[in-house]
Motif scaffolding. Structure first.
Motif, PDB file in Angstrom:
ATOM      1  N   LYS A 136      44.686  33.288 -10.462  1.00 50.64           N
ATOM      2  CA  LYS A 136      44.907  34.524  -9.508  1.00 50.64           C
ATOM      3  C   LYS A 136      44.878  35.707 -10.297  1.00 50.64           C
ATOM      4  CE  LYS A 136      49.031  32.286  -7.060  1.00 50.64           C
ATOM      5  NZ  LYS A 136      50.407  32.378  -6.661  1.00 50.64           N
ATOM      6  N   THR A 137      44.785  35.626 -11.838  1.00 50.13           N
ATOM      7  CA  THR A 137      44.368  36.816 -12.411  1.00 50.13           C
ATOM      8  C   THR A 137      42.946  37.236 -12.476  1.00 50.13           C
ATOM      9  OG1 THR A 137      46.169  36.092 -13.896  1.00 50.13           O
ATOM     10  CG2 THR A 137      44.819  37.963 -14.697  1.00 50.13           C
ATOM     11  N   VAL A 138      42.048  36.087 -12.408  1.00 51.62           N
ATOM     12  CA  VAL A 138      40.658  36.218 -12.369  1.00 51.62           C
ATOM     13  C   VAL A 138      40.170  36.627 -10.953  1.00 51.62           C
ATOM     14  CG1 VAL A 138      38.744  35.044 -12.649  1.00 51.62           C
ATOM     15  CG2 VAL A 138      40.269  34.265 -13.908  1.00 51.62           C
ATOM     16  N   HIS A 139      40.847  36.017  -9.887  1.00 50.32           N
ATOM     17  CA  HIS A 139      40.590  36.708  -8.789  1.00 50.32           C
ATOM     18  C   HIS A 139      41.090  37.993  -8.278  1.00 50.32           C
ATOM     19  CE1 HIS A 139      42.234  37.708  -4.448  1.00 50.32           C
ATOM     20  NE2 HIS A 139      41.177  36.941  -4.227  1.00 50.32           N
ATOM     21  N   ASP A 140      42.017  38.586  -8.911  1.00 48.63           N
ATOM     22  CA  ASP A 140      42.431  39.862  -8.748  1.00 48.63           C
ATOM     23  C   ASP A 140      41.859  40.857  -9.654  1.00 48.63           C
ATOM     24  OD1 ASP A 140      44.771  39.168  -7.222  1.00 48.63           O
ATOM     25  OD2 ASP A 140      46.193  39.320  -8.889  1.00 48.63           O
ATOM     26  N   ALA A 141      41.090  40.264 -10.637  1.00 47.88           N
ATOM     27  CA  ALA A 141      40.296  41.207 -11.627  1.00 47.88           C
ATOM     28  C   ALA A 141      39.021  41.345 -10.729  1.00 47.88           C
ATOM     29  CB  ALA A 141      39.871  40.665 -12.837  1.00 47.88           C
ATOM     30  N   PHE A 142      38.205  40.162 -10.299  1.00 50.80           N
ATOM     31  CA  PHE A 142      36.979  40.262  -9.336  1.00 50.80           C
ATOM     32  C   PHE A 142      37.363  41.491  -7.949  1.00 50.80           C
ATOM     33  CE2 PHE A 142      34.981  39.002  -5.546  1.00 50.80           C
ATOM     34  CZ  PHE A 142      33.913  39.069  -5.912  1.00 50.80           C
ATOM     35  N   VAL A 143      38.488  41.084  -7.453  1.00 46.85           N
ATOM     36  CA  VAL A 143      38.488  42.249  -6.513  1.00 46.85           C
ATOM     37  C   VAL A 143      38.670  43.614  -6.605  1.00 46.85           C
ATOM     38  CG1 VAL A 143      40.157  42.860  -4.608  1.00 46.85           C
ATOM     39  CG2 VAL A 143      39.825  40.550  -5.121  1.00 46.85           C
ATOM     40  N   ASN A 144      39.398  44.099  -7.795  1.00 44.30           N
ATOM     41  CA  ASN A 144      39.248  45.331  -8.415  1.00 44.30           C
ATOM     42  C   ASN A 144      37.950  45.766  -8.818  1.00 44.30           C
ATOM     43  OD1 ASN A 144      42.365  45.623  -8.138  1.00 44.30           O
ATOM     44  ND2 ASN A 144      42.623  44.852 -10.122  1.00 44.30           N
ATOM     45  N   LYS A 147      36.229  46.618  -5.756  1.00 45.39           N
ATOM     46  CA  LYS A 147      36.549  48.254  -5.111  1.00 45.39           C
ATOM     47  C   LYS A 147      36.009  49.261  -6.179  1.00 45.39           C
ATOM     48  CE  LYS A 147      40.990  46.367  -3.338  1.00 45.39           C
ATOM     49  NZ  LYS A 147      42.512  46.413  -3.677  1.00 45.39           N
ATOM     50  N   GLU A 148      36.068  49.142  -7.415  1.00 49.78           N
ATOM     51  CA  GLU A 148      35.585  50.062  -8.338  1.00 49.78           C
ATOM     52  C   GLU A 148      34.050  50.452  -7.951  1.00 49.78           C
ATOM     53  OE1 GLU A 148      36.414  48.776 -12.029  1.00 49.78           O
ATOM     54  OE2 GLU A 148      38.505  49.127 -12.012  1.00 49.78           O
ATOM     55  N   ALA A 149      33.273  49.438  -7.806  1.00 50.77           N
ATOM     56  CA  ALA A 149      31.875  49.508  -7.491  1.00 50.77           C
ATOM     57  C   ALA A 149      31.673  50.059  -6.160  1.00 50.77           C
ATOM     58  CB  ALA A 149      31.156  48.006  -7.579  1.00 50.77           C
ATOM     59  N   ASP A 150      32.504  49.853  -5.212  1.00 43.86           N
ATOM     60  CA  ASP A 150      32.407  50.435  -3.733  1.00 43.86           C
ATOM     61  C   ASP A 150      32.751  51.950  -3.855  1.00 43.86           C
ATOM     62  OD1 ASP A 150      31.797  50.381  -1.224  1.00 43.86           O
ATOM     63  OD2 ASP A 150      33.724  50.138  -0.622  1.00 43.86           O
ATOM     64  N   PHE A 151      33.649  52.417  -4.813  1.00 46.45           N
ATOM     65  CA  PHE A 151      34.106  53.603  -4.916  1.00 46.45           C
ATOM     66  C   PHE A 151      32.999  54.350  -5.607  1.00 46.45           C
ATOM     67  CE2 PHE A 151      36.046  57.298  -7.126  1.00 46.45           C
ATOM     68  CZ  PHE A 151      36.793  57.931  -5.867  1.00 46.45           C
ATOM     69  N   LEU A 152      32.477  53.882  -6.745  1.00 42.86           N
ATOM     70  CA  LEU A 152      31.375  54.405  -7.546  1.00 42.86           C
ATOM     71  C   LEU A 152      30.041  54.853  -6.585  1.00 42.86           C
ATOM     72  CD1 LEU A 152      31.509  52.533 -10.945  1.00 42.86           C
ATOM     73  CD2 LEU A 152      31.934  55.269 -10.447  1.00 42.86           C
ATOM     74  N   ARG A 153      29.906  53.884  -5.819  1.00 42.79           N
ATOM     75  CA  ARG A 153      28.612  53.797  -4.656  1.00 42.79           C
ATOM     76  C   ARG A 153      28.823  54.772  -3.671  1.00 42.79           C
ATOM     77  NH1 ARG A 153      25.756  51.653  -0.559  1.00 42.79           N
ATOM     78  NH2 ARG A 153      23.783  51.524  -0.811  1.00 42.79           N
ATOM     79  N   ASN A 154      30.068  54.687  -3.151  1.00 47.49           N
ATOM     80  CA  ASN A 154      30.136  55.401  -1.861  1.00 47.49           C
ATOM     81  C   ASN A 154      31.275  56.889  -1.920  1.00 47.49           C
ATOM     82  OD1 ASN A 154      28.358  53.680   0.074  1.00 47.49           O
ATOM     83  ND2 ASN A 154      30.031  52.272  -0.922  1.00 47.49           N
ATOM     84  N   GLY A 155      31.844  56.812  -3.067  1.00 48.47           N
ATOM     85  CA  GLY A 155      32.839  58.011  -2.986  1.00 48.47           C
ATOM     86  C   GLY A 155      34.199  57.186  -2.577  1.00 48.47           C
ATOM     87  N   ALA A 159      35.523  50.547   2.730  1.00 44.73           N
ATOM     88  CA  ALA A 159      34.866  49.357   3.350  1.00 44.73           C
ATOM     89  C   ALA A 159      35.459  47.982   2.760  1.00 44.73           C
ATOM     90  CB  ALA A 159      33.370  49.419   2.970  1.00 44.73           C
ATOM     91  N   VAL A 160      35.686  48.019   1.300  1.00 44.10           N
ATOM     92  CA  VAL A 160      35.935  46.687   0.896  1.00 44.10           C
ATOM     93  C   VAL A 160      37.691  46.523   1.073  1.00 44.10           C
ATOM     94  CG1 VAL A 160      36.554  45.707  -1.437  1.00 44.10           C
ATOM     95  CG2 VAL A 160      34.550  47.030  -1.140  1.00 44.10           C
ATOM     96  N   MET A 161      38.342  47.754   1.207  1.00 45.07           N
ATOM     97  CA  MET A 161      39.745  47.540   1.188  1.00 45.07           C
ATOM     98  C   MET A 161      40.201  47.050   2.877  1.00 45.07           C
ATOM     99  SD  MET A 161      41.254  50.695  -1.059  1.00 45.07           S
ATOM    100  CE  MET A 161      43.011  50.163  -0.622  1.00 45.07           C
ATOM    101  N   SER A 162      39.128  47.373   3.640  1.00 44.71           N
ATOM    102  CA  SER A 162      39.254  46.974   5.108  1.00 44.71           C
ATOM    103  C   SER A 162      38.616  45.601   5.408  1.00 44.71           C
ATOM    104  CB  SER A 162      38.466  48.000   5.888  1.00 44.71           C
ATOM    105  OG  SER A 162      37.251  48.053   5.663  1.00 44.71           O
ATOM    106  N   LEU A 163      38.222  44.772   4.558  1.00 42.77           N
ATOM    107  CA  LEU A 163      37.524  43.667   4.787  1.00 42.77           C
ATOM    108  C   LEU A 163      38.800  42.577   5.300  1.00 42.77           C
ATOM    109  CD1 LEU A 163      35.714  42.683   1.460  1.00 42.77           C
ATOM    110  CD2 LEU A 163      34.828  42.827   3.839  1.00 42.77           C
ATOM    111  N   SER A 164      38.528  41.837   6.442  1.00 40.09           N
ATOM    112  CA  SER A 164      39.536  40.915   6.964  1.00 40.09           C
ATOM    113  C   SER A 164      40.014  40.056   5.882  1.00 40.09           C
ATOM    114  CB  SER A 164      38.978  40.490   7.995  1.00 40.09           C
ATOM    115  OG  SER A 164      37.808  39.378   7.884  1.00 40.09           O
TER     116      SER A 164
END
Length: 219
Positions: A136-144, A147-155, A159-164
């Protein structure tokens, strides 16, 4: 252009690195050495995924057979490797570095295969946070990181947080199983959300920021 971009994205997705992994000598009961585990491993995945098969491969050589796959960690030239970094990033960071052992450097001038050591004991608490056995820790690190990459690219990471839940699960499983088609479906869905978000804010830019790599040279 779209076809070329898709081809480039797939080429990046399919990039791989040859690895030569040996069991740490202090943990090996066969003359302090054992046969290496050789594999062509994807750049866009994580070393912990290898631990179950490595533990099975080295089981007969382990001094402590009671160790678990989740106890495993990797090192390169004596440096513990961060398990939450993709393999390609770790290779780029360490394969070109000056080796601590000049002898090791002489034997492997081109850096390939990338030679790593796996341990199943003596976790380096001062260097690494230990992930849980369930992954689970590996999964959570990937998700984070996504999110960081999406924020850096789009501010924004909306989009990532609204994924189903289904898309989020498929994204993670595509990384685990290396399924390009599954990853592409989620990527397309996320791209549509980003386009809709930019349209709703009347933004004229495709992205608000780009990532850069900062390299420092020390004396």
């Amino acid at each position: 252009m779209t076809a070329e971009l898709g081809g480039l994205q797939r080429a990046i997705w399919e990039g791989s690195i040859p690895l030569e992994i040996r069991l740490a000598g202090a943990e090996c009961r066969t003359f302090d050495d054992s046969d290496p585990y050789m594999i062509q491993y994807p750049r866009l995945t994580y070393l912990p995924f290898l631990l179950p098969r490595l533990h099975a491969f080295f089981a007969s050589a382990l001094i402590d057979p009671s160790s678990a796959p989740s106890d495993g960690w990797f090192e390169c030239d004596g440096v513990p490797l961060k398990w939450h970094y993709p393999v390609g990033l770790l290779y780029d960071l360490y394969a070109g570095a000056e080796p601590f052992s000049q002898e090791a450097g002489d034997k492997n001038q081109d850096g390939l295969p990338w030679r790593l050591v796996v341990h199943f004991s003596d976790w380096p608490d001062e260097s690494l946070v230990k992930p849980d056995a369930e992954g689970k820790t590996v999964h959570d690190a990937f998700v984070n990181s996504v999110k960081e990459a999406d924020f850096l690219r789009n501010g924004t990471a909306k989009a990532v947080m609204s994924l189903s839940k289904e898309d989020s699960t498929n994204l993670w499983q595509s990384v685990e199983s290396r399924k390009w088609t599954r990853f592409r479906r989620v990527r397309h869905a996320n791209a549509r959300r980003q386009t809709a978000s930019r349209s709703s804010t009347a933004s004229t830019r495709s992205c608000s920021a780009i990532t850069v790599r900062r390299c420092a040279t020390y004396p």
